[in-house]
Design a protein around this motif. Structure first.
Motif, PDB file in Angstrom:
ATOM      1  N   ALA A  97       0.836  -1.206   0.000  1.00 57.62           N
ATOM      2  CA  ALA A  97       0.000   0.000   0.000  1.00 57.62           C
ATOM      3  C   ALA A  97       0.867   1.252   0.000  1.00 57.62           C
ATOM      4  CB  ALA A  97      -0.917   0.002   1.222  1.00 57.62           C
ATOM      5  N   ASP A  98       2.113   1.106   0.535  1.00 61.41           N
ATOM      6  CA  ASP A  98       2.980   2.277   0.662  1.00 61.41           C
ATOM      7  C   ASP A  98       3.232   2.941  -0.688  1.00 61.41           C
ATOM      8  OD1 ASP A  98       4.887   3.910   2.304  1.00 61.41           O
ATOM      9  OD2 ASP A  98       6.267   3.075   0.815  1.00 61.41           O
ATOM     10  N   GLU A  99       3.347   2.098  -1.735  1.00 65.90           N
ATOM     11  CA  GLU A  99       3.704   2.669  -3.055  1.00 65.90           C
ATOM     12  C   GLU A  99       2.681   3.694  -3.543  1.00 65.90           C
ATOM     13  OE1 GLU A  99       2.640   0.223  -6.536  1.00 65.90           O
ATOM     14  OE2 GLU A  99       2.778  -1.503  -5.193  1.00 65.90           O
ATOM     15  N   PHE A 100       1.367   3.437  -3.310  1.00 68.67           N
ATOM     16  CA  PHE A 100       0.410   4.448  -3.777  1.00 68.67           C
ATOM     17  C   PHE A 100       0.158   5.539  -2.735  1.00 68.67           C
ATOM     18  CE2 PHE A 100      -2.494   1.231  -1.971  1.00 68.67           C
ATOM     19  CZ  PHE A 100      -3.358   2.021  -1.231  1.00 68.67           C
ATOM     20  N   VAL A 101       0.280   5.160  -1.430  1.00 69.93           N
ATOM     21  CA  VAL A 101       0.070   6.193  -0.400  1.00 69.93           C
ATOM     22  C   VAL A 101       1.119   7.286  -0.562  1.00 69.93           C
ATOM     23  CG1 VAL A 101       0.071   6.686   2.080  1.00 69.93           C
ATOM     24  CG2 VAL A 101      -0.977   4.582   1.242  1.00 69.93           C
ATOM     25  N   SER A 102       2.359   6.899  -0.883  1.00 69.31           N
ATOM     26  CA  SER A 102       3.401   7.920  -0.982  1.00 69.31           C
ATOM     27  C   SER A 102       3.222   8.815  -2.216  1.00 69.31           C
ATOM     28  CB  SER A 102       4.790   7.283  -0.952  1.00 69.31           C
ATOM     29  OG  SER A 102       4.804   6.166  -1.783  1.00 69.31           O
ATOM     30  N   THR A 103       2.348   8.427  -3.149  1.00 67.66           N
ATOM     31  CA  THR A 103       2.107   9.332  -4.285  1.00 67.66           C
ATOM     32  C   THR A 103       1.024  10.367  -3.952  1.00 67.66           C
ATOM     33  OG1 THR A 103       0.364   7.960  -5.236  1.00 67.66           O
ATOM     34  CG2 THR A 103       2.609   7.477  -5.949  1.00 67.66           C
TER      35      THR A 103
ATOM     36  N   ASN B 287     -12.967   7.636  -1.538  1.00 66.45           N
ATOM     37  CA  ASN B 287     -11.996   8.361  -2.355  1.00 66.45           C
ATOM     38  C   ASN B 287     -10.698   7.591  -2.609  1.00 66.45           C
ATOM     39  OD1 ASN B 287     -11.385   8.638   0.339  1.00 66.45           O
ATOM     40  ND2 ASN B 287     -10.496  10.671   0.125  1.00 66.45           N
ATOM     41  N   VAL B 288     -10.720   6.281  -2.366  1.00 70.96           N
ATOM     42  CA  VAL B 288      -9.605   5.444  -2.839  1.00 70.96           C
ATOM     43  C   VAL B 288     -10.195   4.345  -3.720  1.00 70.96           C
ATOM     44  CG1 VAL B 288      -7.904   5.819  -1.011  1.00 70.96           C
ATOM     45  CG2 VAL B 288      -9.686   4.128  -0.677  1.00 70.96           C
ATOM     46  N   SER B 289      -9.371   3.747  -4.579  1.00 72.35           N
ATOM     47  CA  SER B 289      -9.902   2.724  -5.481  1.00 72.35           C
ATOM     48  C   SER B 289     -10.164   1.425  -4.711  1.00 72.35           C
ATOM     49  CB  SER B 289      -8.911   2.462  -6.602  1.00 72.35           C
ATOM     50  OG  SER B 289      -7.891   1.619  -6.118  1.00 72.35           O
ATOM     51  N   GLY B 290     -10.919   0.516  -5.331  1.00 75.50           N
ATOM     52  CA  GLY B 290     -11.248  -0.750  -4.678  1.00 75.50           C
ATOM     53  C   GLY B 290     -10.001  -1.510  -4.258  1.00 75.50           C
ATOM     54  N   GLY B 291      -9.012  -1.617  -5.163  1.00 79.05           N
ATOM     55  CA  GLY B 291      -7.782  -2.354  -4.869  1.00 79.05           C
ATOM     56  C   GLY B 291      -6.955  -1.656  -3.803  1.00 79.05           C
ATOM     57  N   GLN B 292      -6.963  -0.307  -3.834  1.00 78.01           N
ATOM     58  CA  GLN B 292      -6.209   0.448  -2.820  1.00 78.01           C
ATOM     59  C   GLN B 292      -6.827   0.229  -1.435  1.00 78.01           C
ATOM     60  OE1 GLN B 292      -6.482   4.392  -4.494  1.00 78.01           O
ATOM     61  NE2 GLN B 292      -4.544   4.180  -5.608  1.00 78.01           N
ATOM     62  N   LYS B 293      -8.158   0.231  -1.419  1.00 76.50           N
ATOM     63  CA  LYS B 293      -8.860   0.033  -0.159  1.00 76.50           C
ATOM     64  C   LYS B 293      -8.512  -1.344   0.417  1.00 76.50           C
ATOM     65  CE  LYS B 293     -13.698   0.007   1.154  1.00 76.50           C
ATOM     66  NZ  LYS B 293     -15.023   0.337   0.645  1.00 76.50           N
ATOM     67  N   GLN B 294      -8.510  -2.362  -0.451  1.00 82.57           N
ATOM     68  CA  GLN B 294      -8.189  -3.716   0.028  1.00 82.57           C
ATOM     69  C   GLN B 294      -6.790  -3.768   0.616  1.00 82.57           C
ATOM     70  OE1 GLN B 294      -9.010  -6.362  -3.293  1.00 82.57           O
ATOM     71  NE2 GLN B 294     -11.023  -6.834  -2.434  1.00 82.57           N
ATOM     72  N   ARG B 295      -5.846  -3.093  -0.050  1.00 83.36           N
ATOM     73  CA  ARG B 295      -4.475  -3.148   0.456  1.00 83.36           C
ATOM     74  C   ARG B 295      -4.351  -2.425   1.799  1.00 83.36           C
ATOM     75  NH1 ARG B 295      -0.999  -1.502  -4.685  1.00 83.36           N
ATOM     76  NH2 ARG B 295      -2.983  -1.054  -5.703  1.00 83.36           N
ATOM     77  N   LEU B 296      -5.088  -1.309   1.944  1.00 84.28           N
ATOM     78  CA  LEU B 296      -5.071  -0.598   3.236  1.00 84.28           C
ATOM     79  C   LEU B 296      -5.682  -1.478   4.338  1.00 84.28           C
ATOM     80  CD1 LEU B 296      -6.052   3.034   2.154  1.00 84.28           C
ATOM     81  CD2 LEU B 296      -3.846   2.268   3.056  1.00 84.28           C
ATOM     82  N   CYS B 297      -6.720  -2.227   3.982  1.00 85.65           N
ATOM     83  CA  CYS B 297      -7.349  -3.104   4.975  1.00 85.65           C
ATOM     84  C   CYS B 297      -6.397  -4.225   5.397  1.00 85.65           C
ATOM     85  CB  CYS B 297      -8.640  -3.716   4.421  1.00 85.65           C
ATOM     86  SG  CYS B 297      -9.972  -2.513   4.285  1.00 85.65           S
ATOM     87  N   ILE B 298      -5.625  -4.729   4.447  1.00 83.27           N
ATOM     88  CA  ILE B 298      -4.649  -5.770   4.792  1.00 83.27           C
ATOM     89  C   ILE B 298      -3.586  -5.192   5.727  1.00 83.27           C
ATOM     90  CG2 ILE B 298      -2.863  -7.332   3.893  1.00 83.27           C
ATOM     91  CD1 ILE B 298      -4.552  -7.585   1.332  1.00 83.27           C
ATOM     92  N   ALA B 299      -3.121  -3.971   5.400  1.00 84.62           N
ATOM     93  CA  ALA B 299      -2.095  -3.338   6.245  1.00 84.62           C
ATOM     94  C   ALA B 299      -2.634  -3.149   7.664  1.00 84.62           C
ATOM     95  CB  ALA B 299      -1.696  -1.993   5.645  1.00 84.62           C
ATOM     96  N   ARG B 300      -3.890  -2.725   7.752  1.00 85.53           N
ATOM     97  CA  ARG B 300      -4.497  -2.508   9.068  1.00 85.53           C
ATOM     98  C   ARG B 300      -4.521  -3.818   9.874  1.00 85.53           C
ATOM     99  NH1 ARG B 300     -10.519  -0.317   8.916  1.00 85.53           N
ATOM    100  NH2 ARG B 300     -10.846  -2.376   8.033  1.00 85.53           N
ATOM    101  N   ALA B 301      -4.843  -4.917   9.185  1.00 86.17           N
ATOM    102  CA  ALA B 301      -4.888  -6.216   9.870  1.00 86.17           C
ATOM    103  C   ALA B 301      -3.488  -6.643  10.310  1.00 86.17           C
ATOM    104  CB  ALA B 301      -5.501  -7.263   8.957  1.00 86.17           C
TER     105      ALA B 301
END
Ligand SMILES: Nc1ncnc2c1ncn2[C@@H]1O[C@H](COP(=O)(O)OP(=O)(O)OP(=O)(O)O)[C@@H](O)[C@H]1O
Ligand SMILES: [Mg+2]
Length: 578
Positions: free
Chosen positions: A449-455, A470-484
Motif C-alpha cells: 500500500a505504501d507505493e500508492f500512499v506515498s504518491t 476516495n480510494v480505489s477498490g484495490g487500494q482500499k483492500q491493500r489498506l485493509c490488509i495493512a491494518r490487519a
C-alpha cells in the motif's frame, strides 16, 4: 416495559419529581384566579368598591406571575428529565449494541437498530415530557375546578357531571382507534427509513443503473401512504374539539338559564356565575389534554417496546468466567464442526468440518460462491459460535478464550471490509493504537500500500472519506490488509481480500508475507487459484463440506472440482493476457 424504561431516568429523578411539583403550583394558581375573580365582581365591581378591586386585582396579578414562574420551572425540569432519559436510553442501547455478536445484529438488521436509536427514542422522550407535565396538570385541574364549582354553587355544578360520561366515551373511542392508525404509521416510518437509508448508502449503484425514477416513485408511494394515515389519525384526534365546544356551550346555556333565575331570586351572585363559566372551560380543556396525552402514550408504547427489545437482547457471544488470556500459537483445529445461521439448526451451511492447520502454515480456501468459505473462517475469531463440534486455536477451544485476546491474535480482513472517515494514519491505528509511524509504514509496505500512499499529496495524512469512497477498490483492500497486519497477529485471515488487486501486486503481497511474517498462520480465501497455488495446503469447499485438502499438484491430479476450476481459470487467464 414501563419499569425497564423508568430505570433509565437515573440521575434525572429530581427533575422528574420537580416538574409535576411545580405544575401543582401552576394549577393552584390557574384555579384560584377565577375564584378571586368572583370576589372581585361580587364585592368590588358590583358594590363600586374601587379600593377592593385594586387589592384583589393586585393579588390576582401576583398569582398570575407566580403561575407563570411555576409553569416555566415545570417546563424546564420536564425538558431536562425527558432529554436526560433519552440520553440514558441511547447510551444504554449503544453500549448493548456494541456487545452484540454478528448473530444479534443479523436478528435486528442495522437499519432497524438506527430507527430504534433515533425515532423511537424521540417518541419516548416526547411522551415522557408530556406525561410528567400534563398527566399531572390535567386531572388536577379537572378535580380542582370541579371542587371549586361545587363550592360556588353545587346545583349548577351538577350539570358538569352530566357531560363527563359523554366526554369519557369520546375519549375512549379516539384512543382505541388512534392506536391502530399509529401502529400502521410507525410501520410505514420504518419502511421509509429503510428505503431512504438504502438509497443514500447505495446512491452510486442507484445512479449507475439509472434507477432514480424508480426510487422516487417508491419514495412517493410510501410518503402518500404516510400522508393518508396521518390524515386519518389527525381527523380522529381533532374529533374531541367540536364535541367539547358543544358541551361547553351547552353548560353555559344551561347554567346561564338556571343561574339567571337564581340571581334574579337573589340566591346567587353574578360573579359566581361568570367564574363557573371559566371552570366549565377548564374542566373540558383538561379532558382534551388527557385525551392528547393518552394518544401520545399509545403512540410511544410501540416505540418503548422496540427499545426494550434491544436492551433485553442478550449478546450471544460472551466471555466465560475465568477465560484464558493467552493464545499459545497459531495452530487451528476444526473438530467435527457443524454450523447453521439463525435459529433453524437443521439448515446447516457447514457440515462435519474436520481440518487441522499447523502454526505458521499458509492455507488457501477455494470454492464456489455460497460454498461457505466466509462462514468457515468467521468461526476462528468467534464472530459466530459453532452449532456442533469445536474450533481450537492454539490448542484451546475458542469459547474458553478471552474474546479480546482471541481477536487480538486472529486478525481478519472481512470480505465486506470498510475504512472509516479519518486520515490513513488514523485508520491504520485501528489495528494497533500505539503503533509508531515506522510500524504503520512497514505494514503498508508489506501490503503493497505504501507505493500508492506515498504518491498522495498528503501521504499518510490523506483524509479517507466515509466508506473509503476516495480510494480505489484495490487500494482500499491493500489498506485493509495493512491494518490487519498492524495487530501482529498469530493468525491472519484474508477473505477474498485481493480480489480487486492486480495479479502482479497480489503476488508481491504473498511474497512479502512469506518473507516477512513466516511464523504467522495465513489463511487466504480466493477466487483465483493463482492466489493460493503455492500454499502449504489448499482446502476445497463445496456446499459447506470439505471435498479436498492437499497441495496444488495432488489436488489437480485427484480432485475433479479443483481441476475444473483450475482449467477454466487458466483458459480465462489466457484470454486476459491476449
Ligand atoms: N448472515 C447470514 N445469515 C444467514 N445466512 C447467511 C449469512 N451469511 C451467509 N449466509 C448463507 O450461508 C451460505 C454460505 O455463505 P458464505 O458467505 O459463507 O459463502 P462464501 O463461500 O463465502 O461465498 P462467496 O464466495 O460469495 O463469498 C450461503 O448460502 C448464504 O446464503
Ligand atoms: Mg465469502
Amino acid at each position: 416495559m414501563r419499569k425497564k424504561l423508568g430505570s433509565y431516568i437515573g440521575e434525572y429523578k429530581i427533575n422528574t419529581i420537580l416538574a409535576p411539583a411545580f405544575m401543582l403550583g401552576e394549577v393552584a394558581m390557574d384555579v384560584l384566579i377565577p375564584y378571586l375573580m368572583s370576589f372581585l365582581i361580587n364585592n368590588g365591581l358590583q358594590k363600586g368598591n374601587f379600593d377592593y378591586v385594586l387589592r384583589v386585582g393586585g393579588l390576582m396579578l401576583i398569582m398570575t406571575v407566580l403561575g407563570l414562574t411555576f409553569g416555566s420551572l415545570s417546563g424546564v425540569h420536564a425538558a431536562i428529565a425527558s432529554t436526560g432519559l433519552a440520553k440514558n436510553l441511547r447510551k444504554a442501547m449503544f453500549f448493548t449494541i456494541q456487545r452484540f455478536s454478528f448473530e444479534n445484529i443479523d436478528r435486528f438488521s442495522s437499519s432497524s437498530l438506527i430507527t430504534r436509536l433515533t425515532t423511537d427514542v424521540n417518541n419516548v422522550q416526547n411522551s415522557f415530557q408530556m406525561m410528567i407535565r400534563m398527566l399531572v396538570r390535567a386531572p388536577l385541574m379537572m378535580i380542582f375546578a370541579l371542587i371549586m364549582s361545587f363550592v360556588l354553587n353545587a346545583r349548577l355544578a351538577c350539570i358538569f357531571l352530566v357531560t363527563i360520561p359523554i366526554m369519557a366515551m369520546v375519549m375512549a373511542f379516539v384512543i382505541f382507534r388512534a392506536h391502530k392508525y399509529f401502529k400502521q404509521m410507525f410501520e410505514e416510518y420504518d419502511h421509509l427509513n429503510n428505503d431512504v437509508q438504502e438509497n443514500l448508502l447505495n446512491i452510486r449503484t442507484v445512479k449507475a443503473y439509472v434507477r432514480e425514477p424508480h426510487e422516487i416513485k417508491k419514495f412517493e408511494a410510501i410518503s402518500e401512504k404516510l400522508v393518508h394515515l396521518s390524515k386519518a389519525a389527525e381527523k380522529l384526534i381533532i374529533l374531541p374539539t367540536p364535541v367539547m365546544t358543544m358541551l361547553v356551550f351547552g353548560i353555559i346555556i344551561a347554567d346561564g338559564l338556571l343561574g339567571g333565575r337564581f340571581i334574579v331570586a337573589g340566591q346567587m351572585k353574578l360573579g359566581d356565575l361568570t367564574t363557573l363559566f371559566t371552570y366549565a372551560v377548564q374542566v373540558m380543556m383538561s379532558f382534551m389534554m388527557i385525551t392528547m396525552v393518552l394518544v401520545m402514550i399509545v403512540m410511544s408504547v410501540a416505540s418503548g417496546e422496540r427499545i426494550v427489545e434491544v436492551l433485553n437482547e442478550e449478546p450471544t457471544i460472551t466471555n466465560k468466567e475465568k477465560a484464558i488470556t493467552e493464545v499459545k500459537d497459531g495452530s487451528i483445529v476444526f473438530d467435527h464442526v457443524d454450523f447453521a445461521y439463525g435459529s433453524d439448526k437443521d439448515k446447516k451451511v457447514l457440515t462435519d468440518i474436520q481440518l487441522t492447520i499447523e502454526a505458521g502454515e499458509t492455507v488457501g480456501i477455494i470454492g464456489g460462491t455460497g460454498s461457505s468459505k466466509s462462514t468457515l473462517v468467521q468461526l476462528i475469531p468467534r464472530l459466530y459460535d459453532v452449532t456442533a463440534g469445536r474450533v481450537l486455536v492454539g490448542g484451546t477451544d475458542v469459547r474458553d478464550l478471552d474474546i479480546h485476546t482471541l481477536r487480538d491474535n486472529v486478525s481478519m480482513v472481512l470480505q465486506k471490509n470498510e475504512l472509516f472517515s479519518g486520515t490513513i494514519m488514523k485508520n491504520m491505528r485501528w489495528g494497533d493504537e500505539h503503533a509508531t509511524d515506522e510500524e504503520v509504514i512497514k505494514a503498508c509496505k508489506l501490503a503493497q500500500a505504501d507505493e500508492f500512499v506515498s504518491t498522495f499529496d498528503k501521504q499518510y495524512e490523506t483524509y479517507i472519506e466515509q466508506g473509503g469512497n476516495n480510494v480505489s477498490g484495490g487500494q482500499k483492500q491493500r489498506l485493509c490488509i495493512a491494518r490487519a497486519l498492524l495487530k501482529k497477529p498469530k493468525i491472519l485471515i484474508l477473505d477474498d481480500s485481493t480480489s480487486a488487486v492486480d495479479m502482479r501486486t497480489d503476488a508481491l503481497i504473498r511474497e512479502a508475507f512469506a518473507n516477512e511474517i513466516p511464523n504467522t498462520t495465513k489463511i487466504i480465501i480466493a477466487q483465483r487459484i493463482s492466489s493460493v497455488q503455492d500454499a502449504d495446503k489448499i482446502v476445497v469447499l463445496d456446499e459447506g463440506r470439505i471435498v479436498g485438502v492437499g497441495k496444488h499438484d495432488a489436488l489437480y491430479a485427484n480432485n475433479r472440482i479443483y481441476r475444473e476450476v483450475y482449467d477454466s481459470q487458466m483458459k480465462g487467464g489466457d484470454d486476459d493476457a491476449a
